[in-house]
Design a protein around this motif. Sequence first.
Motif, PDB file in Angstrom:
ATOM      1  N   MET A 263       0.828  -1.217   0.000  1.00 19.54           N
ATOM      2  CA  MET A 263       0.000   0.000   0.000  1.00 19.54           C
ATOM      3  C   MET A 263       0.861   1.266   0.000  1.00 19.54           C
ATOM      4  SD  MET A 263      -2.992  -1.136  -0.238  1.00 19.54           S
ATOM      5  CE  MET A 263      -4.214   0.114   0.059  1.00 19.54           C
TER       6      MET A 263
ATOM      7  N   LEU B 273       0.848  16.273  -4.113  1.00 23.36           N
ATOM      8  CA  LEU B 273       0.197  17.259  -3.248  1.00 23.36           C
ATOM      9  C   LEU B 273       1.199  18.301  -2.765  1.00 23.36           C
ATOM     10  CD1 LEU B 273      -1.824  14.794  -0.950  1.00 23.36           C
ATOM     11  CD2 LEU B 273      -2.847  16.512  -2.467  1.00 23.36           C
TER      12      LEU B 273
ATOM     13  N   MET C 241      -5.657  -3.611  -0.801  1.00 23.58           N
ATOM     14  CA  MET C 241      -6.527  -3.014   0.225  1.00 23.58           C
ATOM     15  C   MET C 241      -7.498  -4.044   0.800  1.00 23.58           C
ATOM     16  SD  MET C 241      -9.357  -0.682  -1.671  1.00 23.58           S
ATOM     17  CE  MET C 241     -10.850  -1.441  -2.299  1.00 23.58           C
TER      18      MET C 241
ATOM     19  N   HIS D  77      -5.359  11.255   4.216  1.00 21.93           N
ATOM     20  CA  HIS D  77      -4.827   9.964   3.766  1.00 21.93           C
ATOM     21  C   HIS D  77      -3.297  10.031   3.698  1.00 21.93           C
ATOM     22  CE1 HIS D  77      -5.781   6.050   2.067  1.00 21.93           C
ATOM     23  NE2 HIS D  77      -5.012   6.244   1.019  1.00 21.93           N
TER      24      HIS D  77
ATOM     25  N   TYR E 272     -13.407  15.979  -0.363  1.00 22.78           N
ATOM     26  CA  TYR E 272     -12.464  15.113  -1.081  1.00 22.78           C
ATOM     27  C   TYR E 272     -11.020  15.572  -0.921  1.00 22.78           C
ATOM     28  CZ  TYR E 272     -10.198  12.543  -4.823  1.00 22.78           C
ATOM     29  OH  TYR E 272      -9.348  11.738  -5.522  1.00 22.78           O
TER      30      TYR E 272
ATOM     31  N   VAL F 237      -7.704  -4.780   4.722  1.00 25.01           N
ATOM     32  CA  VAL F 237      -8.927  -4.528   5.489  1.00 25.01           C
ATOM     33  C   VAL F 237      -9.442  -5.808   6.161  1.00 25.01           C
ATOM     34  CG1 VAL F 237     -11.371  -3.909   5.277  1.00 25.01           C
ATOM     35  CG2 VAL F 237      -9.621  -2.483   4.204  1.00 25.01           C
TER      36      VAL F 237
HETATM   37  C1  HEM Z   1      -8.935   0.547   2.359  1.00 24.97           C
HETATM   38  C2  HEM Z   1      -7.737   1.059   2.238  1.00 24.97           C
HETATM   39  C3  HEM Z   1      -7.374   2.104   1.224  1.00 24.97           C
HETATM   40  C4  HEM Z   1      -8.104   2.655   0.188  1.00 24.97           C
HETATM   41  C5  HEM Z   1      -9.539   2.347  -0.222  1.00 24.97           C
HETATM   42  C6  HEM Z   1      -7.248   3.612  -0.482  1.00 24.97           C
HETATM   43  C7  HEM Z   1      -7.633   4.378  -1.578  1.00 24.97           C
HETATM   44  C8  HEM Z   1      -6.833   5.280  -2.228  1.00 24.97           C
HETATM   45  C9  HEM Z   1      -7.225   6.044  -3.410  1.00 24.97           C
HETATM   46  C10 HEM Z   1      -8.569   5.967  -4.104  1.00 24.97           C
HETATM   47  C11 HEM Z   1      -6.179   6.822  -3.747  1.00 24.97           C
HETATM   48  C12 HEM Z   1      -6.072   7.760  -4.950  1.00 24.97           C
HETATM   49  C13 HEM Z   1      -6.324   9.182  -4.585  1.00 24.97           C
HETATM   50  C14 HEM Z   1      -6.182  10.064  -5.788  1.00 24.97           C
HETATM   51  O1  HEM Z   1      -6.783   9.791  -6.814  1.00 24.97           O
HETATM   52  O2  HEM Z   1      -5.413  11.023  -5.698  1.00 24.97           O
HETATM   53  C15 HEM Z   1      -5.119   6.571  -2.776  1.00 24.97           C
HETATM   54  C16 HEM Z   1      -3.904   7.203  -2.762  1.00 24.97           C
HETATM   55  C17 HEM Z   1      -2.899   6.964  -1.856  1.00 24.97           C
HETATM   56  N1  HEM Z   1      -2.898   5.997  -0.853  1.00 24.97           N
HETATM   57 FE1  HEM Z   1      -4.449   4.840  -0.344  1.00 24.97          FE
HETATM   58  N2  HEM Z   1      -6.038   3.645   0.149  1.00 24.97           N
HETATM   59  C18 HEM Z   1      -6.070   2.745   1.191  1.00 24.97           C
HETATM   60  C19 HEM Z   1      -5.040   2.446   2.075  1.00 24.97           C
HETATM   61  C20 HEM Z   1      -3.785   3.015   2.039  1.00 24.97           C
HETATM   62  C21 HEM Z   1      -2.681   2.655   2.886  1.00 24.97           C
HETATM   63  C22 HEM Z   1      -2.735   1.569   3.974  1.00 24.97           C
HETATM   64  C23 HEM Z   1      -1.630   3.451   2.547  1.00 24.97           C
HETATM   65  C24 HEM Z   1      -0.238   3.517   3.113  1.00 24.97           C
HETATM   66  C25 HEM Z   1       0.071   3.196   4.350  1.00 24.97           C
HETATM   67  C26 HEM Z   1      -2.074   4.322   1.486  1.00 24.97           C
HETATM   68  C27 HEM Z   1      -1.300   5.291   0.887  1.00 24.97           C
HETATM   69  C28 HEM Z   1      -1.707   6.093  -0.160  1.00 24.97           C
HETATM   70  C29 HEM Z   1      -0.917   7.174  -0.720  1.00 24.97           C
HETATM   71  C30 HEM Z   1       0.479   7.623  -0.245  1.00 24.97           C
HETATM   72  C31 HEM Z   1      -1.667   7.710  -1.775  1.00 24.97           C
HETATM   73  C32 HEM Z   1      -1.279   8.895  -2.686  1.00 24.97           C
HETATM   74  C33 HEM Z   1      -1.811  10.129  -1.977  1.00 24.97           C
HETATM   75  C34 HEM Z   1      -2.337  11.180  -2.912  1.00 24.97           C
HETATM   76  O3  HEM Z   1      -1.567  11.666  -3.716  1.00 24.97           O
HETATM   77  O4  HEM Z   1      -3.532  11.500  -2.808  1.00 24.97           O
HETATM   78  N3  HEM Z   1      -3.385   4.026   1.190  1.00 24.97           N
HETATM   79  N4  HEM Z   1      -5.542   5.624  -1.860  1.00 24.97           N
END
Ligand code: HEM
Length: 192
Positions: A21, A34, A60, A160, A153, A64
């Motif tokens: 992740m 960002l 994910m 996040h 959003y 989960v």
């Molecule tokens: C159910 C668990 C998770 C879901 C549904 C999820 C969903 C998402 C989605 C939809 C994005 C894209 C956002 C965009 O379009 O800019 C994203 C970005 C990202 N996720 Fe997750 N995520 C989850 C868990 C995690 C975990 C556990 C980590 C790390 C520990 C993580 C790290 C990141 C990072 C670093 C980004 C890029 C941030 C950004 O530029 O917005 N995510 N995630």
Amino acid sequence: MIHPPWVRITHWINALAMIVMIGSGWEIYNASPLFPFVFPPAITLGHWLAGALLLHFAAMWILVVNGLVYLILGIVTGRFRSKLFPIRPAALLADTRAALAGKLAYDDLSVYNAVQRLLYLGVIVAGVVIVLSGISIWKPVQLQELTRMFGGYDAARYVHFCAMAAIVGFLVVHVTMALLVPKSLRAMILGR
Ligand code: HEM
Ligand code: HEM
């Protein structure tokens, strides 16, 4: 036994899922940063945006489901209550001092010191926050209420990201400690 099998199994599945992740999240971030920096491609996963999203949405489910098993068992078996509580300010101060002086005792691995308790509790909370903010930016239209709870959003994206930073910060300290106290690593693998 120091750690029962369910703790060890869920811990290592979580560690793997978290690494996937984090690596895929960094690649997703690079497509639309960002902040004024990007992550070196050598340490991201998925090669490009689509590949990273695929990895993120695959791992994910593992994260989960595994996380829920750990949380539910932690609550119903009383493990959280007995291992993570209480966290007393005085003990926290004393253990932080001892840790910085390199004088923490590790004779009984089945009892976490106050610093460990706080960090483990903190990373569990960060895990819940990252999942909730993640699903709110995954389905912002279907889950409007949840997305609104984070302030919309764009705010949810920052939440996040910050939760990721907290988890990575934890991981650096956590892995360093595991390597400095190898018998704790052995206990998390073999149970004793
Ligand atoms: C159910 C668990 C998770 C879901 C549904 C999820 C969903 C998402 C989605 C939809 C994005 C894209 C956002 C965009 O379009 O800019 C994203 C970005 C990202 N996720 Fe997750 N995520 C989850 C868990 C995690 C975990 C556990 C980590 C790390 C520990 C993580 C790290 C990141 C990072 C670093 C980004 C890029 C941030 C950004 O530029 O917005 N995510 N995630
Ligand atoms: C490769 C990476 C990792 C290694 C080598 C590692 C190692 C360990 C070890 C040796 C312990 C027992 C330590 C002790 O006695 O205090 C432990 C416990 C724990 N680790 Fe990790 N860990 C890793 C990744 C993670 C990740 C990614 C998370 C969460 C984001 C995490 C969360 C925890 C928690 C919450 C506990 C306490 C579990 C309980 O007693 O219920 N670990 N880890």
